[in-house]
Design an enzyme around this catalytic site. Structure first.
Site, PDB file in Angstrom:
ATOM      1  N   SER A 255     -19.019 -15.412  16.109  1.00 37.63           N
ATOM      2  CA  SER A 255     -20.389 -15.037  16.677  1.00 37.63           C
ATOM      3  C   SER A 255     -21.673 -15.722  15.921  1.00 37.63           C
ATOM      4  O   SER A 255     -21.144 -16.254  14.666  1.00 37.63           O
ATOM      5  CB  SER A 255     -20.510 -13.944  16.972  1.00 37.63           C
ATOM      6  N   THR A 256     -22.516 -15.904  16.396  1.00 41.79           N
ATOM      7  CA  THR A 256     -23.697 -16.526  15.832  1.00 41.79           C
ATOM      8  C   THR A 256     -24.008 -15.740  14.545  1.00 41.79           C
ATOM      9  O   THR A 256     -24.246 -16.107  13.396  1.00 41.79           O
ATOM     10  CB  THR A 256     -25.064 -16.570  16.562  1.00 41.79           C
TER      11      THR A 256
END
Ligand SMILES: [Zn+2]
Length: 498
Positions: free
Chosen positions: A10-11
């Site tokens: 994920s970011t």
């Protein structure tokens, strides 16, 4: 083997932990190779939240699994598949149902609270599924049985069973043997053993074609209701082709019951005097044996002890006394005592030691007990003073003293009871007389167990001396002494059952 690797970052992961997709990918590739993957498909979601199920990479992976292009999926941990436990469970179940194995790289993940929850819930679901399947199958089988179908493999001698069509048919060759077994048993009086023996003699093969016919197998055939056309499954009768007429089958059951009854009467195990007979020549107790001796198989009493640890192996040469004549002598004696209770009391007093002797013995035991206790206290004092340690030797010593004490106390109890018996003998005479009257009236109706109980109530010991010349019958040369006991009505419980 086709492997698929799934990687997701994920970011947030990237920003906070500096995790890179490349790192995950490398590790997963290495694992897939070590698992022996022939080809490796890669699915990735970068900068996508794990809270959503709808991710391009994941969608493609699920599609590949559905198409059967994957044997094993390598993922770092279930968290990569989804952030949500419910989704993790859904996905792992979906993959496993498709026959795909999941391989998690991170072994430590299973020790985290999330991991533990994941596995315990998965375990619970698996258990629930298994139970559901089991229940469905049992219900299906019972349902089938109720409708007259064959719920499980029907493998009985005399029949063939086709699992595909679930049909049972008669195997003529074996069915003929079944018919013979019933006929021999009913009409020729061979007995179960005799039937098994004849089958073996005639070289008739068993179903397994290597084993011999055993009496248990013959008995199973004789009692199996399938042969009269009814197979019993969990209390449900299912019709199958009959091999035997119902009345023939019933006759066999009747005969089996009869055999059991006869056997119960003159069983090889039934010895009227078991535990009571002593050999005067070697001092051993004589036990009942059913054995061949000089060509004749019969019930006998012997003083020979064949067990390895026996201190006294018994008379040499081996001593065997026919059971029936000894039992007859003892039974006659018991009957005459019942007719003349005074005679029994006199005999009992003669057989038991004098009251004075018993009192002396009791005093001796009390002195012994005091000595033992003194020894025990001395050891405990020495330990308390630190003079002695509780080592193996001390423990042994204490154990030995404890056992001696128990033995002495046991003997003390026995002697006290004996003394009570001697002193109360005269007082019991009236009681016994009434009882004897009662027993005499029913004497002919007594069964074996009741006779045995009666003998035990009136006899303490049967002493046998001398021996019968080999091959001779009867009791010539043997002396049988019957020692009386004053029965204790109510107390012993033996005689009250009559
Ligand atoms: Zn002996």
């Amino acid at each position: 083997m086709q492997a698929a690797i799934y990687v997701r970052v994920s970011t947030e992961d990237q920003a906070r932990h500096g995790y890179s997709l490349a790192e995950q990918r490398d590790a997963c590739y290495r694992r897939a190779v070590s698992l022996g993957a022939a080809s490796i498909l890669e699915f990735a979601d970068e900068g996508v939240s794990g809270a959503l199920l709808d991710r391009p990479g994941l969608n493609a992976l699920r599609e590949a699994v559905r198409e059967g292009r994957v044997d094993v999926i390598v993922v770092r941990d279930p968290d990569r598949l989804s952030r949500k436990l419910a989704h993790q469970l859904l996905l792992t179940e979906e993959f496993e149902k498709a026959g795909v194995r999941l391989d998690f790289l991170d072994f430590t993940w299973q020790d985290t609270p999330e991991g533990k929850l994941f596995y315990s819930i998965r375990g619970a679901i698996a258990e629930f599924e298994k139970e559901k399947i089991r229940e469905r199958m049992t219900r299906g089988k019972t349902q089938k049985a109720k409708q007259g179908g064959i719920p499980i493999g029907f493998y009985n001698y005399g029949y063939s069973y086709d699992p595909e069509t679930e049909t049972v048919s008669v195997l003529e060759e074996e069915a003929a043997v079944v018919k013979n077994i019933f006929q021999w048993f009913i009409e020729e009086d061979l007995g179960v053993n005799g039937v098994a023996k004849r089958l073996n003699e005639q070289g008739i093969p068993t179903r397994k074609r290597k084993n011999l016919w055993h009496r248990m197998v013959v008995r199973q055939i004789l009692t199996n209701p399938a042969y009269k056309g009814l197979w019993r499954y969990k209390g449900i009768d299912i019709p199958v082709p009959a091999i035997i007429e119902p009345h023939t089958w019933d006759k066999a059951q009747e005969k089996l019951r009869e055999a059991r009854r006869l056997w119960a009467g003159k069983s090889q195990q039934d010895y009227l005097l078991s535990g009571l007979v002593t050999c005067a020549d070697c001092g051993n107790t004589m036990t009942g044996v059913y054995a061949k001796w000089w060509g004749v198989k019969d019930r006998r009493y012997t003083c020979r002890k064949s067990s390895q640890g026996a201190r006294n192996r018994g008379c040499i040469p081996i001593k065997m006394i026919l059971a029936a004549p000894v039992e007859a002598v003892v039974w006659e004696q018991v009957c005459s005592w019942l007719q003349d209770p005074e005679c029994l009391v006199t005999a009992a007093l003669e057989a038991s030691p004098q009251a004075e002797e018993v009192r002396c013995e009791l005093q001796r035991i009390e002195r012994h007990l005091k000595e033992v206790e003194k020894g025990r206290v001395a050891i405990l004092d020495a330990m308390a003073a630190g003079l002695l340690e509780l080592d193996a030797q001390t423990k042994n010593k204490l154990g030995e003293l404890k056992r001696r004490k128990e033995r002495l106390e046991q003997r003390q109890r026995e002697l006290a009871a004996a003394l009570q018996g001697i002193e109360g003998a005269a007082g019991k005479l009236a009681e016994f007389r009434a009882l004897a009257q009662e027993v005499l009236a029913k004497l002919d109706e007594l069964n074996f167990a009741e006779k045995k109980a009666l003998v035990r109530a009136l006899v303490t010991q049967v002493i046998v001396s001398g021996r019968v010349s080999p091959g001779k019958q009867g009791l010539n040369g043997v002396n049988v002494t019957v020692l009386a006991r004053i029965p204790e009505p109510g107390k012993s419980g033996n005689i009250t059952i009559i």
